[in-house]
Scaffold this active site. Structure first.
Site, PDB file in Angstrom:
ATOM      1  N   THR A  76      40.432  26.219  46.231  1.00 55.93           N
ATOM      2  CA  THR A  76      41.086  26.576  44.983  1.00 55.93           C
ATOM      3  C   THR A  76      41.680  25.357  44.279  1.00 55.93           C
ATOM      4  OG1 THR A  76      43.063  27.717  44.160  1.00 55.93           O
ATOM      5  CG2 THR A  76      43.087  27.147  46.459  1.00 55.93           C
ATOM      6  N   ASP A  77      41.852  25.486  42.956  1.00 56.49           N
ATOM      7  CA  ASP A  77      42.519  24.419  42.195  1.00 56.49           C
ATOM      8  C   ASP A  77      43.997  24.293  42.576  1.00 56.49           C
ATOM      9  OD1 ASP A  77      43.370  26.825  41.042  1.00 56.49           O
ATOM     10  OD2 ASP A  77      42.662  26.355  39.021  1.00 56.49           O
ATOM     11  N   GLU A  78      44.549  25.354  43.223  1.00 50.83           N
ATOM     12  CA  GLU A  78      45.998  25.391  43.453  1.00 50.83           C
ATOM     13  C   GLU A  78      46.467  24.332  44.444  1.00 50.83           C
ATOM     14  OE1 GLU A  78      47.625  29.331  43.723  1.00 50.83           O
ATOM     15  OE2 GLU A  78      45.965  30.186  42.595  1.00 50.83           O
ATOM     16  N   TYR A  81      50.547  29.762  50.111  1.00 44.87           N
ATOM     17  CA  TYR A  81      49.096  29.950  49.959  1.00 44.87           C
ATOM     18  C   TYR A  81      48.394  28.619  49.723  1.00 44.87           C
ATOM     19  CZ  TYR A  81      44.682  30.800  47.484  1.00 44.87           C
ATOM     20  OH  TYR A  81      43.368  30.755  47.081  1.00 44.87           O
ATOM     21  N   LYS A 108      45.680  26.489  52.048  1.00 39.08           N
ATOM     22  CA  LYS A 108      44.326  26.130  51.587  1.00 39.08           C
ATOM     23  C   LYS A 108      44.155  24.611  51.624  1.00 39.08           C
ATOM     24  CE  LYS A 108      41.391  28.389  50.191  1.00 39.08           C
ATOM     25  NZ  LYS A 108      40.288  29.140  50.865  1.00 39.08           N
TER      26      LYS A 108
HETATM   27  P1  NAD Z   1      40.187  38.389  48.698  1.00 37.91           P
HETATM   28  O1  NAD Z   1      41.603  38.418  49.190  1.00 37.91           O
HETATM   29  O2  NAD Z   1      39.748  39.348  47.668  1.00 37.91           O
HETATM   30  O3  NAD Z   1      39.186  38.549  49.937  1.00 37.91           O
HETATM   31  C1  NAD Z   1      39.377  37.905  51.144  1.00 37.91           C
HETATM   32  C2  NAD Z   1      38.443  38.518  52.172  1.00 37.91           C
HETATM   33  O4  NAD Z   1      38.643  37.815  53.413  1.00 37.91           O
HETATM   34  C3  NAD Z   1      38.722  39.994  52.446  1.00 37.91           C
HETATM   35  O5  NAD Z   1      37.515  40.709  52.527  1.00 37.91           O
HETATM   36  C4  NAD Z   1      39.436  39.988  53.782  1.00 37.91           C
HETATM   37  O6  NAD Z   1      39.227  41.177  54.531  1.00 37.91           O
HETATM   38  C5  NAD Z   1      38.804  38.777  54.458  1.00 37.91           C
HETATM   39  N1  NAD Z   1      39.676  38.185  55.486  1.00 37.91           N
HETATM   40  C6  NAD Z   1      40.995  37.875  55.375  1.00 37.91           C
HETATM   41  N2  NAD Z   1      41.449  37.386  56.539  1.00 37.91           N
HETATM   42  C7  NAD Z   1      40.391  37.367  57.386  1.00 37.91           C
HETATM   43  C8  NAD Z   1      40.226  36.947  58.740  1.00 37.91           C
HETATM   44  N3  NAD Z   1      41.262  36.469  59.455  1.00 37.91           N
HETATM   45  N4  NAD Z   1      39.003  37.050  59.308  1.00 37.91           N
HETATM   46  C9  NAD Z   1      37.946  37.550  58.585  1.00 37.91           C
HETATM   47  N5  NAD Z   1      38.055  37.973  57.324  1.00 37.91           N
HETATM   48  C10 NAD Z   1      39.265  37.870  56.724  1.00 37.91           C
HETATM   49  O7  NAD Z   1      39.976  36.878  48.239  1.00 37.91           O
HETATM   50  P2  NAD Z   1      39.062  36.311  47.062  1.00 37.91           P
HETATM   51  O8  NAD Z   1      39.843  36.343  45.809  1.00 37.91           O
HETATM   52  O9  NAD Z   1      37.740  36.934  47.142  1.00 37.91           O
HETATM   53  O10 NAD Z   1      38.962  34.779  47.499  1.00 37.91           O
HETATM   54  C11 NAD Z   1      37.884  34.314  48.325  1.00 37.91           C
HETATM   55  C12 NAD Z   1      38.038  32.820  48.543  1.00 37.91           C
HETATM   56  O11 NAD Z   1      38.024  32.150  47.269  1.00 37.91           O
HETATM   57  C13 NAD Z   1      39.352  32.421  49.203  1.00 37.91           C
HETATM   58  O12 NAD Z   1      39.087  31.404  50.125  1.00 37.91           O
HETATM   59  C14 NAD Z   1      40.211  31.916  48.055  1.00 37.91           C
HETATM   60  O13 NAD Z   1      41.130  30.942  48.505  1.00 37.91           O
HETATM   61  C15 NAD Z   1      39.173  31.312  47.155  1.00 37.91           C
HETATM   62  N6  NAD Z   1      39.503  31.286  45.724  1.00 37.91           N
HETATM   63  C16 NAD Z   1      39.884  32.451  45.085  1.00 37.91           C
HETATM   64  C17 NAD Z   1      40.159  32.413  43.721  1.00 37.91           C
HETATM   65  C18 NAD Z   1      40.539  33.671  42.983  1.00 37.91           C
HETATM   66  O14 NAD Z   1      40.812  33.602  41.777  1.00 37.91           O
HETATM   67  N7  NAD Z   1      40.552  34.836  43.611  1.00 37.91           N
HETATM   68  C19 NAD Z   1      40.055  31.207  43.005  1.00 37.91           C
HETATM   69  C20 NAD Z   1      39.659  30.040  43.693  1.00 37.91           C
HETATM   70  C21 NAD Z   1      39.376  30.097  45.046  1.00 37.91           C
HETATM   71  P1  TYD Z   2      47.645  35.644  40.029  1.00 41.65           P
HETATM   72  O1  TYD Z   2      46.603  36.573  39.513  1.00 41.65           O
HETATM   73  O2  TYD Z   2      48.535  36.113  41.126  1.00 41.65           O
HETATM   74  O3  TYD Z   2      46.896  34.294  40.428  1.00 41.65           O
HETATM   75  P2  TYD Z   2      47.515  32.834  40.831  1.00 41.65           P
HETATM   76  O4  TYD Z   2      48.968  32.962  41.060  1.00 41.65           O
HETATM   77  O5  TYD Z   2      46.768  32.509  42.069  1.00 41.65           O
HETATM   78  O6  TYD Z   2      47.182  31.948  39.665  1.00 41.65           O
HETATM   79  O7  TYD Z   2      48.559  35.218  38.816  1.00 41.65           O
HETATM   80  C1  TYD Z   2      48.003  34.629  37.650  1.00 41.65           C
HETATM   81  C2  TYD Z   2      49.139  34.280  36.715  1.00 41.65           C
HETATM   82  O8  TYD Z   2      49.760  35.479  36.264  1.00 41.65           O
HETATM   83  C3  TYD Z   2      50.246  33.466  37.375  1.00 41.65           C
HETATM   84  O9  TYD Z   2      50.765  32.542  36.435  1.00 41.65           O
HETATM   85  C4  TYD Z   2      51.295  34.504  37.734  1.00 41.65           C
HETATM   86  C5  TYD Z   2      51.127  35.532  36.632  1.00 41.65           C
HETATM   87  N1  TYD Z   2      51.432  36.938  37.013  1.00 41.65           N
HETATM   88  C6  TYD Z   2      52.265  37.715  36.195  1.00 41.65           C
HETATM   89  O10 TYD Z   2      52.776  37.252  35.158  1.00 41.65           O
HETATM   90  N2  TYD Z   2      52.504  39.011  36.573  1.00 41.65           N
HETATM   91  C7  TYD Z   2      51.977  39.552  37.705  1.00 41.65           C
HETATM   92  O11 TYD Z   2      52.249  40.738  38.014  1.00 41.65           O
HETATM   93  C8  TYD Z   2      51.103  38.748  38.517  1.00 41.65           C
HETATM   94  C9  TYD Z   2      50.480  39.302  39.776  1.00 41.65           C
HETATM   95  C10 TYD Z   2      50.853  37.447  38.126  1.00 41.65           C
END
Ligand code: NAD
Ligand code: TYD
Length: 335
Positions: free
Chosen positions: A121-123, A148, A152
């Site tokens: 992630t960019d975070e 988080y 990561k």
């Molecule tokens: P999500 O939370 O929707 O899904 C995570 C999945 O991992 C779930 O199916 C969960 O059951 C599984 N999981 C969790 N712990 C586990 C374990 N110990 N063993 C096996 N499986 C496990 O997450 P997502 O949003 O789909 O993110 C997927 C990946 O992409 C992550 O690594 C996250 O850091 C990265 N990512 C997400 C975003 C975003 O915007 N969601 C952006 C950049 C990077």
């Molecule tokens: P989120 O979807 O939790 O992603 P991330 O924190 O990983 O970027 O949040 C996106 C942005 O929205 C973040 O600046 C926090 C804000 N946010 C709200 O304002 N209200 C909410 O209820 C949530 C979940 C997030």
């Protein structure tokens, strides 16, 4: 080719499984997923006969050994992924994101996999000042600020260490915020859409001027595909959109406009502790080196999301009942 997708029942992992089946139909896919609150087998029901699903924890050596049998490529998505949950309870994040990633690296090395791709992630880079026009590059220093992002960041470092120390053929991608189908409705965009569909207000963390980059999940999948098929081993690639900069409030107002609702649905709530102000990636490297470009602009991506959540009410209504309710009450009670 046999590919192991960890976290394939989650949001991005399941979209990736669908994408991979569509574009690489000859490949064998194994999904390893613990099915935490965020994992949902319904996300894979349409392709259940095309994959092998193993319910298991990436921290569990025997589950990982079983899943890794004969695998050439690992696409590692499994993670605890929600910042707000990491603030309430960091421990699961350290276990899965750090120790789980390490278990996968150890077994991938033993099995001599040909590619270990780590989805990050960019975070991990921290935050950018709201007034700054800086964009991070792959060489920018790490500065994670939430449990988080710290977990990561640790996993990214371990992946690099396995490349440098043991020669494991790794790649890493750091991606912006994703939106799209099957996204768990605790993150901002699906939370907002489903709340409005339920006639509820959208909680916006004060003052709503924070900035994220929003990428349609299909673009993330094609970016990972580009890295897997053309990326150089040992390298990191950023994956992000080409949108102008939008604050959270602007994104919510766009959504309300698409849904034909007034701004009265916005409810300002207390801010997140340590809230990162802004993320911005320079994705020039993947574009120049691998020819990847995002296909979707934000408006189209948001419209697609509104359509999907409107048409798939049964999916998110089930997700939003039960366990999720306890989290929602804890998260927003005192704000
Ligand atoms: P999500 O939370 O929707 O899904 C995570 C999945 O991992 C779930 O199916 C969960 O059951 C599984 N999981 C969790 N712990 C586990 C374990 N110990 N063993 C096996 N499986 C496990 O997450 P997502 O949003 O789909 O993110 C997927 C990946 O992409 C992550 O690594 C996250 O850091 C990265 N990512 C997400 C975003 C975003 O915007 N969601 C952006 C950049 C990077
Ligand atoms: P989120 O979807 O939790 O992603 P991330 O924190 O990983 O970027 O949040 C996106 C942005 O929205 C973040 O600046 C926090 C804000 N946010 C709200 O304002 N209200 C909410 O209820 C949530 C979940 C997030």
């Amino acid at each position: 080719m046999k590919i192991l997708v960890t976290g394939g029942a989650g949001f991005i992992g399941s979209n990736f499984v669908h994408y991979w089946i569509k574009n690489h139909s000859g490949d064998e896919i194994v999904v390893l997923d613990k099915l935490t609150y965020a994992g949902n087998l319904e996300n894979l029901s349409a392709v259940a006969d095309k994959i092998k699903f193993i319910k298991g924890d990436i921290c569990d050596e025997s589950a990982v050994s079983e899943a890794m049998q004969g695998v050439e490529t690992v696409a590692h998505f499994a993670a605890e992924s929600h910042v707000d949950r990491s603030i309430l309870d960091p421990e699961a994040f350290i276990k899965t994101n750090v120790l789980g990633t390490h278990m996968l690296l150890k077994k991938a090395l033993e099995q001599k996999v040909k590619r270990f791709h780590h989805v990050s992630t960019d975070e991990v880079f921290g935050q950018i000042d709201l007034n700054s026009s800086e964009r991070w590059k792959e060489s920018s220093p790490y500065n994670p600020r939430s449990p988080y992002s710290a977990s990561k960041a640790a996993s990214d470092h371990l992946v690099r260490a396995y490349y440098q120390t043991y020669g494991l053929p790794v790649t890493i991608s750091n991606c912006a915020n994703n939106i799209g189908p099957y996204m768990f409705p605790e993150k901002l965009v699906p939370l907002a859409i489903t709340n409005v569909l339920q006639g509820k207000k959208i909680p916006v963390y004060k003052p709503g001027n924070q900035v994220r980059e929003w990428l349609y999940v299909e673009d993330h999948c094609s970016g990972i595909e580009a890295v897997l098929t053309k990326g150089r081993v040992g390298e990191t690639y950023f994956i992000g959109p080409d949108n102008p900069e939008y604050s959270n409030l602007e994104v919510i107002k766009k959504l309300l406009k698409i849904m034909g609702k007034s701004d009265d649905f916005i409810e300002f709530v207390g801010d997140r502790p340590g809230h990162d102000q802004k993320y911005a990636l320079d994705h020039g490297k993947i574009s120049k080196e691998l020819g990847w470009q995002p296909k979707y602009q934000l408006d189209e991506a948001l419209e697609n999301c509104v359509k999907w959540y409107t048409e798939n009410r049964a999916w998110w209504e089930k997700v939003k009942s039960g366990e999720y309710l306890k989290y929602y009450e804890q998260q927003y009670a005192k704000r």
